[in-house]
Motif scaffolding. Structure first.
Motif, PDB file in Angstrom:
ATOM      1  N   SER A 536      28.968  56.309 -21.454  1.00  0.00           N
ATOM      2  CA  SER A 536      28.540  55.283 -22.405  1.00  0.00           C
ATOM      3  C   SER A 536      29.276  55.504 -23.718  1.00  0.00           C
ATOM      4  CB  SER A 536      27.024  55.339 -22.643  1.00  0.00           C
ATOM      5  OG  SER A 536      26.312  55.158 -21.435  1.00  0.00           O
ATOM      6  N   GLU A 537      29.595  54.404 -24.381  1.00  0.00           N
ATOM      7  CA  GLU A 537      30.264  54.515 -25.671  1.00  0.00           C
ATOM      8  C   GLU A 537      29.353  55.213 -26.680  1.00  0.00           C
ATOM      9  OE1 GLU A 537      33.336  53.800 -26.439  1.00  0.00           O
ATOM     10  OE2 GLU A 537      33.800  53.064 -24.420  1.00  0.00           O
ATOM     11  N   SER A 538      29.971  55.825 -27.653  1.00  0.00           N
ATOM     12  CA  SER A 538      29.201  56.556 -28.661  1.00  0.00           C
ATOM     13  C   SER A 538      28.271  55.605 -29.419  1.00  0.00           C
ATOM     14  CB  SER A 538      30.136  57.246 -29.650  1.00  0.00           C
ATOM     15  OG  SER A 538      30.888  58.244 -29.001  1.00  0.00           O
ATOM     16  N   CYS A 539      27.095  56.114 -29.702  1.00  0.00           N
ATOM     17  CA  CYS A 539      26.140  55.334 -30.493  1.00  0.00           C
ATOM     18  C   CYS A 539      26.462  55.538 -31.976  1.00  0.00           C
ATOM     19  CB  CYS A 539      24.709  55.788 -30.211  1.00  0.00           C
ATOM     20  SG  CYS A 539      24.121  55.342 -28.571  1.00  0.00           S
ATOM     21  N   PRO A 540      26.687  54.451 -32.709  1.00  0.00           N
ATOM     22  CA  PRO A 540      27.043  54.594 -34.122  1.00  0.00           C
ATOM     23  C   PRO A 540      25.841  55.044 -34.943  1.00  0.00           C
ATOM     24  CG  PRO A 540      26.707  52.291 -33.571  1.00  0.00           C
ATOM     25  CD  PRO A 540      26.594  53.045 -32.281  1.00  0.00           C
ATOM     26  N   PRO A 541      26.075  55.499 -36.165  1.00  0.00           N
ATOM     27  CA  PRO A 541      24.945  55.809 -37.049  1.00  0.00           C
ATOM     28  C   PRO A 541      24.041  54.596 -37.196  1.00  0.00           C
ATOM     29  CG  PRO A 541      26.983  56.649 -37.979  1.00  0.00           C
ATOM     30  CD  PRO A 541      27.374  55.825 -36.789  1.00  0.00           C
ATOM     31  N   GLY A 542      22.766  54.853 -37.270  1.00  0.00           N
ATOM     32  CA  GLY A 542      21.796  53.761 -37.327  1.00  0.00           C
ATOM     33  C   GLY A 542      21.163  53.477 -35.985  1.00  0.00           C
ATOM     34  N   THR A 543      21.651  54.171 -34.941  1.00  0.00           N
ATOM     35  CA  THR A 543      21.091  54.000 -33.598  1.00  0.00           C
ATOM     36  C   THR A 543      20.813  55.372 -33.006  1.00  0.00           C
ATOM     37  OG1 THR A 543      23.267  53.984 -32.531  1.00  0.00           O
ATOM     38  CG2 THR A 543      22.382  51.857 -33.265  1.00  0.00           C
ATOM     39  N   TYR A 556      23.636  56.392 -21.393  1.00  0.00           N
ATOM     40  CA  TYR A 556      22.529  56.005 -22.262  1.00  0.00           C
ATOM     41  C   TYR A 556      22.812  54.641 -22.869  1.00  0.00           C
ATOM     42  CZ  TYR A 556      26.027  58.110 -25.304  1.00  0.00           C
ATOM     43  OH  TYR A 556      27.204  58.435 -25.915  1.00  0.00           O
ATOM     44  N   ASP A 557      21.758  54.059 -23.432  1.00  0.00           N
ATOM     45  CA  ASP A 557      21.871  52.837 -24.208  1.00  0.00           C
ATOM     46  C   ASP A 557      21.682  53.202 -25.680  1.00  0.00           C
ATOM     47  OD1 ASP A 557      22.138  51.126 -21.957  1.00  0.00           O
ATOM     48  OD2 ASP A 557      19.987  51.283 -21.608  1.00  0.00           O
ATOM     49  N   CYS A 558      22.286  52.416 -26.541  1.00  0.00           N
ATOM     50  CA  CYS A 558      22.150  52.644 -27.982  1.00  0.00           C
ATOM     51  C   CYS A 558      21.035  51.748 -28.526  1.00  0.00           C
ATOM     52  CB  CYS A 558      23.466  52.358 -28.703  1.00  0.00           C
ATOM     53  SG  CYS A 558      24.807  53.474 -28.217  1.00  0.00           S
ATOM     54  N   ILE A 559      19.986  52.350 -28.993  1.00  0.00           N
ATOM     55  CA  ILE A 559      18.821  51.631 -29.514  1.00  0.00           C
ATOM     56  C   ILE A 559      18.785  51.784 -31.026  1.00  0.00           C
ATOM     57  CG2 ILE A 559      16.331  51.344 -29.373  1.00  0.00           C
ATOM     58  CD1 ILE A 559      17.784  50.830 -26.748  1.00  0.00           C
ATOM     59  N   GLN A 560      18.612  50.653 -31.704  1.00  0.00           N
ATOM     60  CA  GLN A 560      18.536  50.720 -33.166  1.00  0.00           C
ATOM     61  C   GLN A 560      17.311  51.511 -33.589  1.00  0.00           C
ATOM     62  OE1 GLN A 560      17.864  47.057 -35.343  1.00  0.00           O
ATOM     63  NE2 GLN A 560      19.315  47.675 -36.914  1.00  0.00           N
ATOM     64  N   CYS A 561      17.479  52.288 -34.628  1.00  0.00           N
ATOM     65  CA  CYS A 561      16.372  53.093 -35.133  1.00  0.00           C
ATOM     66  C   CYS A 561      15.214  52.183 -35.539  1.00  0.00           C
ATOM     67  CB  CYS A 561      16.816  53.925 -36.337  1.00  0.00           C
ATOM     68  SG  CYS A 561      17.929  55.281 -35.913  1.00  0.00           S
ATOM     69  N   ALA A 562      14.013  52.674 -35.311  1.00  0.00           N
ATOM     70  CA  ALA A 562      12.822  51.908 -35.655  1.00  0.00           C
ATOM     71  C   ALA A 562      12.698  51.749 -37.163  1.00  0.00           C
ATOM     72  CB  ALA A 562      11.580  52.594 -35.092  1.00  0.00           C
ATOM     73  N   GLU A 563      11.820  50.859 -37.557  1.00  0.00           N
ATOM     74  CA  GLU A 563      11.613  50.601 -38.979  1.00  0.00           C
ATOM     75  C   GLU A 563      11.192  51.881 -39.680  1.00  0.00           C
ATOM     76  OE1 GLU A 563       8.256  48.082 -40.272  1.00  0.00           O
ATOM     77  OE2 GLU A 563       9.791  46.665 -40.903  1.00  0.00           O
ATOM     78  N   SER A 572      23.286  60.247 -32.114  1.00  0.00           N
ATOM     79  CA  SER A 572      22.037  60.934 -32.441  1.00  0.00           C
ATOM     80  C   SER A 572      21.033  60.755 -31.300  1.00  0.00           C
ATOM     81  CB  SER A 572      21.442  60.381 -33.731  1.00  0.00           C
ATOM     82  OG  SER A 572      22.272  60.663 -34.834  1.00  0.00           O
ATOM     83  N   SER A 573      20.365  61.842 -30.962  1.00  0.00           N
ATOM     84  CA  SER A 573      19.344  61.768 -29.912  1.00  0.00           C
ATOM     85  C   SER A 573      18.044  61.189 -30.451  1.00  0.00           C
ATOM     86  CB  SER A 573      19.093  63.165 -29.329  1.00  0.00           C
ATOM     87  OG  SER A 573      20.266  63.687 -28.765  1.00  0.00           O
ATOM     88  N   ASP A 574      17.779  61.436 -31.709  1.00  0.00           N
ATOM     89  CA  ASP A 574      16.545  60.947 -32.315  1.00  0.00           C
ATOM     90  C   ASP A 574      16.867  60.402 -33.699  1.00  0.00           C
ATOM     91  OD1 ASP A 574      14.504  61.827 -30.320  1.00  0.00           O
ATOM     92  OD2 ASP A 574      15.353  63.785 -30.802  1.00  0.00           O
TER      93      ASP A 574
END
Length: 874
Positions: A536-543, A556-563, A572-574
């Motif tokens: 999977s492509e790298s998840c950018p900052p903010g995800t 993995y999938d890149c999920i935007q950080c929660a509010e 980032s893993s978390d």
């Protein structure tokens, strides 16, 4: 089968019975038995032993005071024989093509021995001999050779009381592969014969409990596996394929690599194994897996013989280009360079070295030397193409200097130097046993000394010397210091592919300094751009990464950080929760200070409310001025001018107290805004209440025999206003003393901003102040309602009733709106209620009077008021 030293036998039993001892059973290997015995009265004096089977002569040999054995895989296969079990098995034979690289290794051993024999510093006066055997790259032949080295080649020999004479060699160099080496160690290791390998890299061989007699001059695969994982992680490859030889070398090496890769966060899409003796379909299946995979990087922990077979199959059908990562077994093998599909391959190889004089020795093959050695003759005929060709016969006139084969190529002496160092290590061990340095710095060696292999084994553990600038020593596991060169397959301008050293790896350095890349690497397709191999492509900052169900952690999938959360790193893993007073920016890659919000004088809403507040205060002051100017007029005097002036004063304060709600909250403003609001409003309502009571009392005073006004004269009116206001002042004082309002940062109403507001401190105090105002308002409303039918000219109660209706409506509506309004709008609602209720009182109580004073002066007379009153009474 592991051998143990034979126990001593009873001479009488041995004399009466023929002695038969099984040395090894391995499909046609040598058996050792007693042929005959002569007994005497005193017992068995000697035993004459003979070897079972036909011993194979060594490829190269030379007698000496101390003999070193050598085992190399000069041929690729062993001839397979079907055993009938009715006759003696045929002698084991090698088959397949001759490996000129392994031939170079064996000749390098011969060169090292001859160099030592010509040395005046190492073993002076001592002649080393050698027996170099061909293991045919097979386990059975390796075991057969091991017993030849242990027992010797004489078919008949006397050994005294037992058929267990001293080994014919003091130490062994070899084998080239890990699996045959393990077999040899398990067979003759218990006899204490040290074995120094130049190319057996299996990490399992470092186990001294299983292999106490093993040493090697090449680093263990444990170090290479860690180096490969480090290299892959360095270039950001997290999705790879893995191929290995189905042997001890491949299986153990790949197991070590997979463990190191897991620690580095590298995922493996597939891990396939094969061996060169497997059916072709097995190799084809491995090749198909590589072709169909999504991983663009392939790690091959494969012996170079197996790798040839795999790459030949890969060349048969085109496939997407792959970035090959090789183990030292094949990545520096010169004859592998013919595979163009591996252009750009990288891997770790043994340090390239220079051995002075070796090339001249390798090329010094006279016709006599070649004809005297079947192995050299086979090489010569194969190299010059005169095997089975009638038109071309080798006559010795061929020029080996023009030959381009791995045998003659000394530009990449890597493993060859390991053979060279192994021979010198054994020589130094023997030197420490048979030689001593005298006072005059001369060295005296005893070549008649009986040196046992166990003595050499003990001295090998302490070997520490330098040869041609290369240090030789062994750690507690028999391993050398692990240093590698990073080798890259690069295509030169001429179109020829070459090995280029582009970096180094030193396992003795700190982890972050072990890998040193010194030159630019050429990748697959002759590109200088590092290839990408990720699931999977790298998840950018903010995800953050969310692992795909049922797949490795690298998918993995890149999920935007929660509010309220951020991630400021790639992959980032978390996500991290921002501190209380911070909030993520739009990209959610950093926390920024939350904007602080409060009702300001500078914003539109604040300006409007300020204007209304100041405008209301100005109107009240203007009205007071008008009333004062016309204080002797009938309408002013008839409406209780003293209370009217006090009411206008309190209304002015009510308008102005709303200003304390605007601006940045502070300790003083929070305490002032609520207390000033409470006291001024009670003062205002008290005045209205006083005016209402005065109206009622005045009407009743006009009735016959009524003297109620004496009970509510000016003194009582003042006392009433003061009393009501004092009660509110007392409530506010208790509130401020016990739990005063204070400024707070409201972080809950809005997540993305901070609301500066005043906390009431004591909710009881706050609602007590409002409740008291409401009680007085209700009382005033009831009294005004009762006075609604008084004569028109005195009926100020109608306006009081309407003003109290407005006042109560505003404040009743205020409560739910105040509770539900967010942020600064809570303050705005409260200011709006204050201003609205103040304007309600002002307009209904004073605007009609001002209208008469200013625009209907004819009605501002006592006569007009008395006439209207009389009419209403009638």
């Amino acid at each position: 089968m592991r051998l143990s030293p034979a126990p001593a036998l009873d001479p009488s039993l041995a004399g009466s019975l023929g002695l038969l001892r099984l040395v090894v059973v391995a499909g046609g290997l040598a058996l050792l038995s007693s042929a005959s015995a002569s007994a005497s009265a005193s017992g068995l004096e000697s035993v004459r032993c003979r070897l079972q089977g036909t011993p194979r002569p060594p490829a190269f040999s030379q007698d000496g005071d101390f003999v070193i054995g050598g085992v190399f895989s000069i041929h690729n296969y062993m001839h397979t024989v079907d055993h009938s079990y009715t006759s003696m098995p045929e002698p084991l034979q090698c088959t397949g093509s001759l490996d000129s690289r392994e031939l170079r290794f064996s000749r390098a051993m011969v060169f090292a021995v001859e160099e030592i024999n010509n040395s005046s510093d190492l073993l002076p006066g001592v002649t080393l001999g050698y027996q170099v055997h061909d293991s045919c790259s097979s386990v059975p032949m390796a075991m057969n050779v091991a017993f030849h080295l242990a027992n010797g080649l004489d078919p008949m020999f006397d050994t005294g009381e037992q058929c267990s004479g001293s080994p014919t060699v003091t130490a062994i160099v070899g084998e080239s592969a890990s699996t045959p080496t393990i077999s040899m160690l398990r067979s003759i290791g218990p006899f204490g014969i040290p074995q120094v390998s130049h190319f057996s890299t299996c990490a399992c061989l470092s186990d001294k409990k299983q292999y106490p007699t093993f040493f090697r001059t090449i680093p263990s695969d444990q170090f290479q596996a860690a180096a490969l994982a480090h290299l892959i992680r360095h270039f950001g490859w997290t999705w790879i394929g893995a191929v290995r030889s189905d042997s001890d070398y491949g299986n153990n090496g790949m197991a070590a690599f997979l463990q190191a890769a897991q620690e580095e966060g590298i995922c493996v899409e597939y891990s396939e194994a094969f061996y060169r003796t497997n059916p072709l379909s097995r190799v084809q299946r491995v090749a198909d897996v590589i072709r169909s995979s999504t991983a663009r990087v392939v790690v091959a922990f494969v012996s170079y013989r197996d790798m040839k077979i795999l790459l030949s199959e890969m060349e048969r059908l085109p496939s997407p280009p792959r970035q090959w990562i090789g183990s030292e077994s094949w990545v520096t093998a010169p004859d592998m360079l013919r595979f163009d599909l591996c252009a750009g391959a990288i891997g770790f190889g043994i340090q390239r070295s220079v051995i002075p004089g070796l090339r001249d020795f390798l090329l010094d093959l006279s016709p006599q030397k070649v004809s005297n050695s079947p192995t050299l003759a086979e090489f010569w005929e194969g190299a010059f193409g005169c095997v089975g060709v009638e038109e071309k016969v080798c006559d010795g006139s061929e020029d080996i200097h023009q030959l381009q084969t791995p045998y003659t190529d000394t530009s990449q002496l890597r493993v060859t130097n390991m053979v060279y160092k192994a021979v010198y290590a054994i020589a130094h061990a023997i030197h420490s046993i048979v030689c001593e340095e005298r006072e005059n710095s001369t060295v005296n060696c005893d070549n008649n000394l009986n040196v046992k292999p166990t003595q050499v084994l003990e001295r090998l553990r302490r070997v520490n010397f330098s040869r041609n600038g290369y240090q030789v020593s062994f750690d507690a596991n028999g391993d050398p210091v692990a240093t590698y060169e990073l080798v890259n397959w690069q295509i030169r301008e001429s179109g020829k592919m070459e090995f280029v050293t582009v970096g180094r790896y030193d396992a003795s350095m700190p982890p972050d300094q072990r890998l040193d890349i010194e030159r630019e690497i050429t990748w697959v397709k002759n590109s200088t751009q590092v290839p990408v191999s990720v699931c999977s492509e790298s998840c950018p900052p903010g995800t953050r990464k969310a692992i795909q169900k049922g797949k490795p952690v690298c998918c993995y999938d890149c999920i935007q950080c929660a509010e309220g959360e951020i991630s400021n790193n790639t992959d980032s893993s978390d996500c991290l929760i921002c501190p209380e007073e911070y909030w993520p920016n739009a990209e959610r890659d950093r926390c920024i200070l939350k904007p602080v919000e409060f009702l300001s004088f500078h914003e539109v809403l604040g300006i409007i409310l300020t204007a209304c507040s100041v405008g209301g205060a100005c109107l009240a002051i203007a009205t007071a001025t008008i009333f004062y100017h016309h204080r002797t007029s009938a309408i002013v005097r008839a409406n209780n001018s003293e209370l009217s002036f006090l009411l206008l004063f309190s209304l002015t304060l009510c308008f102005l107290c709303s200003l304390t709600f605007i601006g940045r909250p502070s300790d003083w403003s929070c305490m002032l805004r609520h207390t000033a609001f409470g006291i001024t409003f009670v003062l205002c309502i008290s005045c209205v209440l006083g005016k209402t009571i005065v109206v009622l009392m005045a009407f009743r005073a006009t009735l016959p025999a009524s003297n109620v006004m004496k009970w509510f004269g000016p003194q009582q009116q003042r006392l009433t206003v003061v009393s009501f206001t004092f009660v509110q002042a007392l409530i506010c004082t208790l509130w401020l003393v016990l739990s005063p309002p204070f400024p707070i940062k409201n972080l809950t109403t809005y997540k993305e901003k901070i609301i500066l507001e005043c906390d009431v401190g004591s909710a009881i105090g706050f609602w007590a102040v409002l409740g008291y105002i409401g009680l007085l308002s209700l009382l005033c409303f009831v009294l005004a309602f009762l006075a609604r039918k008084l004569p028109d000219n005195f009926n100020e109660a109608k306006f009081i009733t309407f003003s109290m209706l407005i006042f109560c409506a505003v404040w009743i509506t205020f409560i739910p709106v105040y509770v539900s309004s967010p942020g600064k709008f809570t303050v705005a609602v409260e200011i709006f209620a204050i201003i609205t209720s103040s304007f309600g009182l002002f307009f209904l109580l004073f605007v009609p009077k001002c209208f008469i004073i200013l625009f209907r002066p004819e009605k501002n007379t006592k006569k007009h008021l008395m006439e209207k009153t009389s009419n209403d009474i009638r």
